[in-house]
Design an enzyme around this catalytic site. Structure first.
Site, mmCIF file in Angstrom:
data_model
loop_
_atom_site.group_PDB
_atom_site.id
_atom_site.type_symbol
_atom_site.label_atom_id
_atom_site.label_comp_id
_atom_site.label_asym_id
_atom_site.label_seq_id
_atom_site.Cartn_x
_atom_site.Cartn_y
_atom_site.Cartn_z
ATOM 1 N N ASP A 1 0.834 -1.212 0.000
ATOM 2 C CA ASP A 1 0.000 0.000 0.000
ATOM 3 C C ASP A 1 0.862 1.253 0.000
ATOM 4 O O ASP A 1 0.844 2.043 0.955
ATOM 5 C CB ASP A 1 -0.936 -0.009 1.213
ATOM 6 C CG ASP A 1 -1.856 -1.221 1.230
ATOM 7 O OD1 ASP A 1 -1.979 -1.897 0.197
ATOM 8 O OD2 ASP A 1 -2.457 -1.489 2.286
ATOM 9 N N THR B 1 -2.677 -5.640 -4.182
ATOM 10 C CA THR B 1 -2.527 -4.253 -4.637
ATOM 11 C C THR B 1 -3.778 -3.432 -4.292
ATOM 12 O O THR B 1 -4.873 -3.975 -4.151
ATOM 13 C CB THR B 1 -2.339 -4.203 -6.171
ATOM 14 O OG1 THR B 1 -3.470 -4.844 -6.794
ATOM 15 C CG2 THR B 1 -1.081 -4.912 -6.596
ATOM 16 N N LYS C 1 -12.426 -4.498 -3.399
ATOM 17 C CA LYS C 1 -13.619 -4.447 -2.524
ATOM 18 C C LYS C 1 -14.835 -3.866 -3.245
ATOM 19 O O LYS C 1 -15.434 -2.873 -2.825
ATOM 20 C CB LYS C 1 -13.343 -3.654 -1.249
ATOM 21 C CG LYS C 1 -12.263 -4.265 -0.360
ATOM 22 C CD LYS C 1 -12.194 -3.593 0.994
ATOM 23 C CE LYS C 1 -11.142 -4.186 1.907
ATOM 24 N NZ LYS C 1 -9.764 -3.819 1.563
ATOM 25 N N PHE C 2 -15.208 -4.510 -4.347
ATOM 26 C CA PHE C 2 -16.409 -4.085 -5.090
ATOM 27 C C PHE C 2 -17.626 -4.145 -4.163
ATOM 28 O O PHE C 2 -17.699 -5.012 -3.281
ATOM 29 C CB PHE C 2 -16.647 -5.019 -6.276
ATOM 30 C CG PHE C 2 -15.596 -4.924 -7.339
ATOM 31 C CD1 PHE C 2 -15.594 -3.866 -8.243
ATOM 32 C CD2 PHE C 2 -14.596 -5.886 -7.443
ATOM 33 C CE1 PHE C 2 -14.629 -3.782 -9.240
ATOM 34 C CE2 PHE C 2 -13.628 -5.807 -8.429
ATOM 35 C CZ PHE C 2 -13.645 -4.750 -9.322
ATOM 36 N N ALA C 3 -18.587 -3.237 -4.379
ATOM 37 C CA ALA C 3 -19.750 -3.195 -3.476
ATOM 38 C C ALA C 3 -20.978 -2.590 -4.143
ATOM 39 O O ALA C 3 -21.815 -2.018 -3.465
ATOM 40 C CB ALA C 3 -19.398 -2.393 -2.221
ATOM 41 N N ASP C 4 -21.125 -2.718 -5.479
ATOM 42 C CA ASP C 4 -22.232 -2.033 -6.167
ATOM 43 C C ASP C 4 -23.125 -3.053 -6.886
ATOM 44 O O ASP C 4 -22.936 -4.266 -6.758
ATOM 45 C CB ASP C 4 -21.641 -0.993 -7.133
ATOM 46 C CG ASP C 4 -22.532 0.233 -7.268
ATOM 47 O OD1 ASP C 4 -23.770 0.076 -7.294
ATOM 48 O OD2 ASP C 4 -21.998 1.354 -7.355
ATOM 49 N N TYR D 1 -4.285 -6.383 14.902
ATOM 50 C CA TYR D 1 -3.342 -7.393 14.417
ATOM 51 C C TYR D 1 -3.308 -8.625 15.312
ATOM 52 O O TYR D 1 -3.395 -8.537 16.526
ATOM 53 C CB TYR D 1 -1.918 -6.821 14.364
ATOM 54 C CG TYR D 1 -1.728 -5.742 13.340
ATOM 55 C CD1 TYR D 1 -1.962 -5.972 11.990
ATOM 56 C CD2 TYR D 1 -1.293 -4.474 13.722
ATOM 57 C CE1 TYR D 1 -1.783 -4.974 11.047
ATOM 58 C CE2 TYR D 1 -1.108 -3.461 12.784
ATOM 59 C CZ TYR D 1 -1.352 -3.720 11.445
ATOM 60 O OH TYR D 1 -1.170 -2.731 10.518
HETATM 61 O O1 S5P Z 1 -10.699 -6.735 6.943
HETATM 62 C C1 S5P Z 1 -9.791 -6.313 6.240
HETATM 63 C C2 S5P Z 1 -9.767 -6.540 4.851
HETATM 64 C C3 S5P Z 1 -8.671 -6.108 4.114
HETATM 65 S S1 S5P Z 1 -8.571 -6.612 2.478
HETATM 66 N N1 S5P Z 1 -8.745 -5.637 6.792
HETATM 67 C C4 S5P Z 1 -7.677 -5.173 6.063
HETATM 68 O O2 S5P Z 1 -6.754 -4.596 6.656
HETATM 69 N N2 S5P Z 1 -7.645 -5.377 4.698
HETATM 70 C C5 S5P Z 1 -6.536 -4.862 3.857
HETATM 71 O O3 S5P Z 1 -5.325 -5.469 4.282
HETATM 72 C C6 S5P Z 1 -6.324 -3.347 3.953
HETATM 73 O O4 S5P Z 1 -7.007 -2.680 2.913
HETATM 74 C C7 S5P Z 1 -4.814 -3.213 3.805
HETATM 75 O O5 S5P Z 1 -4.474 -3.113 2.430
HETATM 76 C C8 S5P Z 1 -4.245 -4.526 4.327
HETATM 77 C C9 S5P Z 1 -3.698 -4.469 5.744
HETATM 78 O O6 S5P Z 1 -2.598 -3.629 5.839
HETATM 79 P P1 S5P Z 1 -1.692 -3.534 7.155
HETATM 80 O O7 S5P Z 1 -0.690 -2.482 6.820
HETATM 81 O O8 S5P Z 1 -2.573 -3.146 8.308
HETATM 82 O O9 S5P Z 1 -1.064 -4.907 7.363
#
Ligand code: S5P
Length: 277
Positions: A39, A62, A94-97, A222
């Site tokens: 990101d 991505t 994350k499509f949502a439409d 986390y």
């Molecule tokens: O529930 C979710 C779903 C996704 S896809 N929680 C998330 O954090 N993500 C994605 O995972 C979020 O958009 C980001 O790109 C990545 C987590 O990033 P980090 O830096 O916190 O590890």
């Protein structure tokens, strides 16, 4: 026996979706269940991170819409790196439409996601029509879809009956839906008592993974690779800032060391899981 006890290789042999099979095969071949979420906001940072983490990962995730100087040269270079290092690509769109709109967002516009991304994801909130819309583009290309059945953030609304409905939607569309973004295995979730779901092999890709922190200041939470892979039975760990850091200055050696560290932690956890009784 729960499919969580089978090796990625055995699951690859049984899977009918091309992108799920390809992902399970690359995980086994490279001995990694690590997906790096890159990101960052410039092409050059993006490509330098992918170039250094490439050997350690099965998948690059991505968010192409955050890259300020995005162009198709970036996609060409990403594809070259995916061949060089043997990994798949997952655009976290994350499509949502409604079905018609998501089909256009998936196939067209600046990013033309379906043309290069093996896997993408969608929120189940609009109901099954989001899957048919995306499938009209993705199935002919052999792509796979993940549904966001749960989220990693504090106070997420994707719980309970919403999660169950997401799993039911996936079961009804197994030709295209290969699994979930979720925090745990979804075996049997939302199934009626007489329904057999033993053969469903949905991949669980799990964000919210960090070894040195339990969260950020914006609601992210986390868990460790061991909690995710062993305790919760997930298949792929998705790691972003735990690998590429938080500041503006990328330290490429640290990025490499962290990728290696998460890869080892994730793989050891997987081995512990399949060996456990
Ligand atoms: O529930 C979710 C779903 C996704 S896809 N929680 C998330 O954090 N993500 C994605 O995972 C979020 O958009 C980001 O790109 C990545 C987590 O990033 P980090 O830096 O916190 O590890």
């Amino acid at each position: 026996m729960s499919l969580a006890k089978l090796s990625y290789a055995e699951r690859a042999k049984r899977h009918s979706n091309a992108s799920a099979r390809a992902l399970l095969e690359v995980m086994e071949r490279k001995k990694t269940n690590l997906c790096v979420s890159v990101d960052v906001t410039t092409k050059s940072e993006f490509l330098s991170v992918v170039d250094v983490v490439g050997p350690y990962i099965c998948l690059v995730k991505t968010h192409v819409d955050i890259i300020e100087d995005f162009d198709h040269d970036l996609i060409e270079k990403l594809r070259e790196l995916s061949v060089k290092y043997d990994f798949l690509i997952f655009e976290d769109r994350k499509f949502a439409d409604i079905g018609n709109t998501v089909a256009l967002q998936y196939s067209s516009g600046v990013h033309k996601i379906a043309s290069w991304s093996h896997i993408t994801n969608a929120h189940p909130v609009p109901g099954p029509s989001i899957i048919s819309g995306l499938a009209s583009v993705g199935v002919p290309l052999g792509r796979g879809l993940l549904l966001l059945a749960e989220m990693s953030t504090k106070g997420s609304l994707a719980t309970g009956s919403y999660t169950e409905e997401a799993v039911r939607m996936a079961r009804a569309n197994k030709n295209f839906v290969i699994g979930f973004i979720a925090q745990r295995r979804m075996d049997g979730v939302g199934a009626s008592p007489d329904e057999s779901t033993e053969e469903d092999d949905f991949l669980i890709l799990t964000p919210g993974v960090g070894l040195d922190s339990r969260g950020d200041s914006m609601g992210q939470q986390y868990r460790t690779p061991k909690e995710v892979i062993v305790d919760s039975g997930c298949d792929v760990i998705i790691v972003g800032r735990g690998i590429y850091g938080k500041g503006n200055n990328l330290d490429i050696q640290t990025v490499q060391a962290q990728a290696e560290r998460y890869r080892t932690e994730g793989w050891n956890a997987y081995q512990e899981r399949i060996k456990g009784t």
